[in-house]
Design a protein around this motif. Structure first.
Motif, PDB file in Angstrom:
ATOM      1  N   PHE A  44      31.349  53.985  46.663  1.00  0.00           N
ATOM      2  CA  PHE A  44      30.132  54.613  46.183  1.00  0.00           C
ATOM      3  C   PHE A  44      28.899  53.952  46.787  1.00  0.00           C
ATOM      4  CE2 PHE A  44      27.186  56.562  43.379  1.00  0.00           C
ATOM      5  CZ  PHE A  44      26.305  55.576  42.951  1.00  0.00           C
ATOM      6  N   TYR A  47      23.598  57.992  44.005  1.00  0.00           N
ATOM      7  CA  TYR A  47      23.817  59.192  43.205  1.00  0.00           C
ATOM      8  C   TYR A  47      22.488  59.701  42.691  1.00  0.00           C
ATOM      9  CZ  TYR A  47      25.141  61.534  38.733  1.00  0.00           C
ATOM     10  OH  TYR A  47      25.289  62.387  37.686  1.00  0.00           O
ATOM     11  N   ALA A  58      24.664  51.538  44.443  1.00  0.00           N
ATOM     12  CA  ALA A  58      25.562  50.401  44.540  1.00  0.00           C
ATOM     13  C   ALA A  58      24.722  49.143  44.740  1.00  0.00           C
ATOM     14  CB  ALA A  58      26.526  50.585  45.716  1.00  0.00           C
ATOM     15  N   THR A 104      30.324  56.736  40.010  1.00  0.00           N
ATOM     16  CA  THR A 104      30.782  55.932  41.135  1.00  0.00           C
ATOM     17  C   THR A 104      32.216  56.245  41.549  1.00  0.00           C
ATOM     18  OG1 THR A 104      31.496  54.199  39.622  1.00  0.00           O
ATOM     19  CG2 THR A 104      29.256  54.040  40.490  1.00  0.00           C
TER      20      THR A 104
END
Length: 122
Positions: A44, A47, A58, A104
């Motif tokens: 991940f 987002y 992250a 994630t």
């Protein structure tokens, strides 16, 4: 069915910048960016939700990468600054059709782009 088309990426230098785009053919709930380096699992990166613009990063990219979206164009972006050689990977965008739990996790995404290579030279 939603089709995701990625663009951007390529070759960058350590400390430099690159940008990625991901255009969606339809409306979705959220978009994510993931990356996969050779011999490693897909991980991940970032987002964002379309409506409220909630973002998640992250730890490895926080403060260097910025995810954004243009709702009218149904396009998500990933601006990558202060690049490091360890950012080298194939980058994938992904979409959630609806709220799907942990952002994630790759299993919580319904659609995936074809991937685009990002290579950072030292």
């Amino acid at each position: 069915q939603v089709v995701l088309v990625e663009s951007g990426g390529g070759l960058g230098q350590t400390g430099g910048s690159l940008g990625l785009s991901c255009a969606a053919s339809g409306r979705t709930f959220a978009m994510g960016w993931f990356r996969q380096a050779p011999g490693k699992e897909r991980e991940f990166v970032a987002y964002i939700t379309w409506t409220s613009g909630i973002t998640l990063y992250a730890e490895s990219v926080k403060g260097r990468f910025t995810i954004s979206r243009d709702n009218a164009k149904k396009t998500a972006y990933l601006q990558m600054n202060a690049l490091k050689p360890e950012d080298t990977a194939v980058y994938y965008c992904a979409a959630q059709q609806g709220p799907r739990g942990i952002a994630t996790a790759t299993r919580n995404y319904d659609y995936w782009g074809q991937g685009t290579q990002v290579t950072v030279s030292s």
